[in-house]
Design a protein around this motif. Sequence first.
Motif: not given
Lengths: 228, 228
Positions: A193, A196-199, A202-203
């Motif tokens: 989690e 996946a959310g790291d800057d 995520k893109d």
Amino acid sequence: MASDEVKLLGAWPSPYVLRARIALNIKRVNYEFLEEKFGTKSDLLLKSNPVHKKIPVLIHGENPIAESLIIVQYIDEFWASGPQILPSDPYNRAVARFWAAYIDDKWYPNARAILMADEGEAKKAALQGAIEGLNLLEDAFLKCSNGGKFFGGDKIGYLDIALGGFLGWIRVIERMGDVTLIGNCPNLLKWGENFAGDDSVKDVLPETEKLFEVAKFIVAKTKASAKH
Amino acid sequence: MASDEVKLLGAWPSPYVLRARIALNIKRVNYEFLEEKFGTKSDLLLKSNPVHKKIPVLIHGENPIAESLIIVQYIDEFWASGPQILPSDPYNRAVARFWAAYIDDKWYPNARAILMADEGEAKKAALQGAIEGLNLLEDAFLKCSNGGKFFGGDKIGYLDIALGGFLGWIRVIERMGDVTLIGNCPNLLKWGENFAGDDSVKDVLPETEKLFEVAKFIVAKTKASAKH
């Protein structure tokens, strides 16, 4: 300057290409993403990686670099002033390299075989191998992360990138194969989690839903060609 | 100081163990060589490399390091003030890593199969693959060596160690399999002579004659167990 241009030959579903993209993001390197079409190989790919003919290939100026983990190390070494990807301590580097090689050489072949093997002994062995592998990586996480959110501690490092490239595929394999993999490992689950959310991630992390469609296509194609 | 002690778990015929020994010699590191007996695994080996249970393992103080190319990189990074093993330029490092991985993942399985495969198509394919691989490495030598005697230029480097670990085995395979491998590559042939005579290599490179006896034993054993 033209000779400093950075291009990445890749394809969005590839876990190996994802590794290179995350490393470039960490270092804030601008690059042109040249998408290879599935099932074809561009002239530029054949010219840049004549030995393996595989993506990803990073082209930096005139220099092509192949093999995802070698690309990640190159990015870390060339753009050395950016956030460090490999640990600075030689022993910690060796440990990160050990597990990254384990993921590619031992773990992923099992994970892949969960989808590709027919029901029966081969599939059972692959599932068991993949679960045991994640248990080892769960242990490694506790040792490497040193209380941080990532294998690299407070920030994403080499081993995060090595395993994280497969994160979307792990989710797809769990769903398609109707198995629990990372779900058995509470620390890795939480790690996933955070990753996946790291800057830097995520893109570029593929959506599971889109990856799922690709996986269905690849599995059907692979199984069909194995029968002929 | 006890915690700085260096031990190497290995066996003299192993090409992978040889890599670690050469790297330690280049850096003039004193180490204790703990020879594993063929066909057995010591408690120290099982404890130090529980994942693969394979030699070589370098034990530096309390820290075990496995996988030969990872060990060589560790040695280069920890004893950084000694002669450099990896090239200093990031791109040249990537190229050296690329070919080292190629040797382990693609080339050696073919070379090994020349001995292990029964006569016929499999053996023919293995021989062809091994010869093509050496031709690629001959080209790589011309590019990497920059007119020097070694892949690393004037002195032995990472790629010399990666390929050179196999030098004795190449000679054994040529003799046992009655094939010409390195003999087709004039630059590699000369490189092999220079490599074998280097100060960091000459005392640890196994004699071809002794290796030949080991090879006969291993081939017979492997073929016998494949039949059961």
